[in-house]
Design an enzyme around this catalytic site. Structure first.
Site, PDB file in Angstrom:
ATOM      1  CB  SER A  20      -0.978   0.123   1.454  1.00  0.00           C
ATOM      2  OG  SER A  20      -1.883  -1.185   1.114  1.00  0.00           O
ATOM      3  NE  ARG A  24      -2.658   4.777   0.019  1.00  0.00           N
ATOM      4  CZ  ARG A  24      -3.149   3.728  -0.007  1.00  0.00           C
ATOM      5  NH1 ARG A  24      -2.346   2.566  -0.483  1.00  0.00           N
ATOM      6  NH2 ARG A  24      -4.560   3.436   0.114  1.00  0.00           N
ATOM      7  CD  GLN A 167      -8.064  -1.045  -3.441  1.00  0.00           C
ATOM      8  OE1 GLN A 167      -9.200  -0.982  -4.233  1.00  0.00           O
ATOM      9  NE2 GLN A 167      -7.201  -1.660  -2.824  1.00  0.00           N
ATOM     10  CG  ASP A 313      -5.430  -7.366   1.944  1.00  0.00           C
ATOM     11  OD1 ASP A 313      -6.591  -7.492   1.345  1.00  0.00           O
ATOM     12  OD2 ASP A 313      -4.755  -6.310   1.655  1.00  0.00           O
ATOM     13  NE  ARG A 386      -3.293  -9.564   0.329  1.00  0.00           N
ATOM     14  CZ  ARG A 386      -1.990  -8.978   0.629  1.00  0.00           C
ATOM     15  NH1 ARG A 386      -1.271  -9.955   1.238  1.00  0.00           N
ATOM     16  NH2 ARG A 386      -1.743  -7.868   0.213  1.00  0.00           N
TER      17      ARG A 386
END
Length: 427
Positions: A20, A24, A167, A313, A386
């Protein structure tokens, strides 16, 4: 990949940089003026999709080493119209966040991704961005990518989201950079806050009160040095493996423990896992720690409510842990799992059942009766990274052979996962 029951896992390792935060860092570095240097970048397929998109819009991004990149930003209005469709690959983060940025540009863009992305819901960003004045069209008319985005002058709004999603929140806040007045987002529960923290470090003005984040428009963003901590979502597989593999002891170095992401650590505490958090001085806005995990006698627990966004997640590997716990584990309020890279509720229930687990799907989660031994099976990962990593952990603690189809999908977030797992077996 094939797995059989493992001996104790021992040793120390460093997991890849946070996915993440890596996304960014590239995006905000591109929108800032001057040089942004990123250390600890995750060179996984998803983050490389973000780099590719911004390169196609005229941003120079240099990969000095696999985990160190330099971004020459051009400011909020420095992006150029790409000469072709922007392909976000398998990355929902890239697709949704970049949509917020593209909404405020002066050109038209078409955005697409792989077959998985083309099934994931984009209506949740189309609605608020359209309310801000953006022109976004789902080309197939189903609320999914491909998306055609025609940039327009944007208006500030206050928007209340239906789900706690970093998100969605981030897409709105990034569009808010181009607004004519402040923009704010209120969520039903607090989602991960990497966008708010990093935008402020670049010079934006983002304020958070409760579950509402508000951004002032048209800031002057300046390039920064970004240190990306280890991804706690990647560390979760080794926390789980260390807990359920007899005799194990694993030290995981330099992991980000942002309180909006530390749900897996709270679950370990609830399940009575032997996990020690050893804080370190990160010298950044993102707190970090070394995590020491030892084999544990786990207890079932109930996971629900505001805890869920902090571990969404990690739920697949938590379901694996629950199979080895005493008693029942109940997971609620996790309907968001249905619209991830795969329908993770259905996929986990089907595959764990094939291994002998006592697990039942519910409308928004699952119920797992622990204590039933697992046996090997053929596992369809549905090309969901995952899922593949979770069943690698399960396979190390099951009788007979477990075979994972589509195992290469771990490259999305953790290209060296199988090598790191093998290293712990040999230590």
């Amino acid at each position: 990949m094939k797995f059989t029951r493992s001996k104790a896992l021992k040793g120390e390792l460093t997991v890849p940089g946070d996915k993440s935060i890596s996304h960014r860092a590239v995006m905000f570095g591109a929108l800032a003026e001057g040089l942004t240097e990123v250390e600890g970048f995750l060179p996984g397929a998803d983050c490389l999709s973000t780099i590719d998109c911004f390169r196609r819009m005229g941003i120079a991004i240099e990969e000095k080493e696999s985990t160190r990149i330099l971004i020459q930003g051009k400011g909020l209005h420095g992006l150029k119209k790409p000469s072709q469709v922007l392909d976000t690959g398998n990355s929902g983060t890239t697709t949704r966040l970049i949509s917020g940025i593209l909404s405020g540009q002066s050109f038209e863009t078409t955005l697409t991704g792989d077959t998985s992305i083309q099934k994931r819901p984009m209506g949740r960003i189309i609605e608020p961005l359209s309310l801000m004045g953006a022109s976004i069209e789902s080309l197939n008319g189903n609320g999914c990518a491909p998306l055609r985005i025609l940039g327009h002058p944007l208006h500030g709004i206050h928007y209340t989201t239906k789900v706690a999603s970093a998100q969605v929140k981030s897409a709105i806040l990034l569009a808010g950079l181009y607004g004519d007045s402040p923009t704010s987002v209120t969520e039903p529960a607090l989602s991960r806050n990497h966008t708010e923290l990093m935008l402020n470090s670049f010079g934006a003005k983002v304020q958070t009160e409760g579950t509402t984040a508000a951004i002032e428009p048209r800031p002057h963003l300046i390039g920064q040095k970004i240190l990306v901590p280890g991804d706690i979502s990647s560390a979760a597989y080794f926390l789980a493996a260390g807990c359920i593999t007899p005799g194990s002891e694993i030290l995981i170095r330099n992991v980000g423990i942002n309180p909006t992401r530390d749900g897996i650590l709270r679950v370990c505490q609830m399940m009575k896992a032997d996990v020690r958090i050893l804080p370190i001085d990160s010298q950044t806005d993102e707190p970090m720690a070394d995590l020491l995990v030892k084999a544990s006698d786990l207890q079932g627990c109930i996971l629900e409510g505001e805890l869920i966004p902090a571990l969404i997640d990690e739920i697949p590997v938590i379901a694996v842990m629950a199979c080895f716990a005493k008693g029942t584990t109940v997971i609620r309020d996790a309907a968001e799992l249905k619209v991830k890279e795969s329908n993770r509720i259905d996929v986990m229930v089907k595959n764990l059942s094939a291994m002998g687990a006592h697990i039942t799907a519910t409308e928004d989660g699952m119920i797992i009766e622990g204590g039933y031994p697992l046996h090997g099976a053929v596992i369809d990962s549905h090309l969901d990274h995952r899922i593949a990593m979770s069943f690698a952990v399960a396979g190390l603690n099951a009788d007979r052979e477990t075979k994972i189809l589509g195992a290469e999908c771990v490259n999305i977030s953790y290209p060296a996962f199988y090598e790191d797992l093998k290293y712990l077996q040999q230590s």
